[in-house]
Scaffold this motif. Sequence first.
Motif, PDB file in Angstrom:
ATOM      1  N   ARG A  62      -2.916   0.107  -1.211  1.00 33.36           N
ATOM      2  CA  ARG A  62      -1.754   0.611  -1.948  1.00 33.36           C
ATOM      3  C   ARG A  62      -0.822  -0.544  -2.353  1.00 33.36           C
ATOM      4  O   ARG A  62      -0.396  -0.651  -3.489  1.00 33.36           O
ATOM      5  N   ASP A  63      -0.546  -1.438  -1.386  1.00 32.09           N
ATOM      6  CA  ASP A  63       0.376  -2.545  -1.672  1.00 32.09           C
ATOM      7  C   ASP A  63      -0.184  -3.507  -2.719  1.00 32.09           C
ATOM      8  O   ASP A  63       0.572  -4.142  -3.454  1.00 32.09           O
ATOM      9  N   THR A  64      -1.504  -3.632  -2.757  1.00 39.60           N
ATOM     10  CA  THR A  64      -2.131  -4.494  -3.768  1.00 39.60           C
ATOM     11  C   THR A  64      -1.734  -4.012  -5.162  1.00 39.60           C
ATOM     12  O   THR A  64      -1.277  -4.796  -6.005  1.00 39.60           O
ATOM     13  N   LYS A 313      -1.793   7.990 -11.270  1.00 39.54           N
ATOM     14  CA  LYS A 313      -3.198   7.591 -11.305  1.00 39.54           C
ATOM     15  C   LYS A 313      -3.524   6.794 -12.575  1.00 39.54           C
ATOM     16  O   LYS A 313      -4.239   5.791 -12.549  1.00 39.54           O
ATOM     17  N   ALA A 314      -2.959   7.241 -13.714  1.00 37.62           N
ATOM     18  CA  ALA A 314      -3.214   6.530 -14.975  1.00 37.62           C
ATOM     19  C   ALA A 314      -2.670   5.111 -14.885  1.00 37.62           C
ATOM     20  O   ALA A 314      -3.300   4.152 -15.362  1.00 37.62           O
ATOM     21  N   GLY A 315      -1.521   4.955 -14.238  1.00 40.28           N
ATOM     22  CA  GLY A 315      -0.925   3.630 -14.043  1.00 40.28           C
ATOM     23  C   GLY A 315      -1.804   2.758 -13.161  1.00 40.28           C
ATOM     24  O   GLY A 315      -2.023   1.582 -13.458  1.00 40.28           O
ATOM     25  N   ASP A 316      -2.339   3.357 -12.088  1.00 39.21           N
ATOM     26  CA  ASP A 316      -3.247   2.615 -11.204  1.00 39.21           C
ATOM     27  C   ASP A 316      -4.452   2.100 -11.992  1.00 39.21           C
ATOM     28  O   ASP A 316      -4.861   0.947 -11.845  1.00 39.21           O
ATOM     29  N   ASP A 317      -5.023   2.971 -12.834  1.00 40.31           N
ATOM     30  CA  ASP A 317      -6.213   2.583 -13.599  1.00 40.31           C
ATOM     31  C   ASP A 317      -5.896   1.424 -14.544  1.00 40.31           C
ATOM     32  O   ASP A 317      -6.689   0.482 -14.682  1.00 40.31           O
TER      33      ASP A 317
END
Length: 357
Positions: A62-64, A313-317
């Motif tokens: 998560r922190d990454t 989730k879209a931001g993570d991708d």
Amino acid sequence: MTPESRPRVLTGDTPTGRLHLGHYVGSIERRLELQEEYDCYFLIANMHAFTTRAERSEEIRRDTLEIVKDWLSTGIDPERSTVTLQTEVPAIAELSWFFAMLIPFNRVMRNPTLKTEIDAKGLGDSYPFGFPMYAVGQCADILAFRPEFVPVGEDQVAHIEMCREVARRFDVLYCSVNPKADDADFEKLGGVFPIPKALVGRVARLPGIDGIQKMSKSLGNAVFLSDSAAEVRKKLNKIFTGRQSPTEPGDIHNALMQFVDAFVRDPNRVAELKDRYARGDNLGDGHIKQELGEHINALLDPMRERRAKYEGKAGDDLVIDIIKAGTRRANEQAERTLWMAKEAMGLGFFRRGLRLE
Ligand code: ATP
Ligand code: MG
């Protein structure tokens, strides 16, 4: 200049939490300037996060992503700078092994930054073998990119000094560079590695809101770049000074005034505040904290806006795509360095390729 011929810069952060104001004034501000002119590599040292929290891999993951979101929110631009992930740059782990042979064990353990961290993080004497290894690994993080500069906070200067020693030792041992040569000439004289220089930021060491330790993402004393405006104000109110009243002469070097120095950007106003504070001229801590809150929130507002793009989730991708593209570029550089090092060490039997799926 083409991007590749620009001098290189390397720095990074360990994903042990989110980025805070100390990172901003100690290193990020510098990175933002440097990315205009240099070929910048920003490394997420996720392998090193395991040295203190091997049992918390979910948190590290998560922190990454959070740290990359922090970087992007400050204005680090993946079109110009390379954002990369330590665990997918295998040359770093390989160089760490070779470098571990070039540095005496006792030299690593005498490193003052490691000692301070062991105390501050309460690691006692039960830290893993890998904990001191991270200091050697950091030499590889840096040297894999053969950079000219490493922008860091003051606490990292001892690590950079060790990295410089490793680079000199390698070049002397395997590239026949004269040990008496000037640091600036090592590469010119045939060394694989330049002797990189630390660039300490505008504020070498911002204290935490505890007023004692340096602000640190893993010590519970940080104001995070991703905190809301209300959280920022609440945390600033906690800065402890021990002062009883607005008419009590204050210490202009205390944590609160160090914040003033760092975040009130008008030198005349800083001088005025310090003068009145020192004299106890009816200037309460609460008043200063309120003014500080306005400055800090004005600094963070544009970051809050940029960050919105990377939510959910879209931001993570989106972030994973950025890391992947950067890691591809980083591997080109690091593999080149590793090959040069192997050739110098008599290990250049045949070359390998590396492919990201
Ligand atoms: P940790 O608690 O996990 O050690 P940290 O807050 O110390 O986290 P690092 O990832 O170790 O952060 O450091 C990243 C960079 O930020 C380094 O260059 C470090 O010197 C700099 N830095 C960290 N804290 C401060 C601070 N309080 N003031 C100035 N620079 C800082
Ligand atoms: Mg640290």
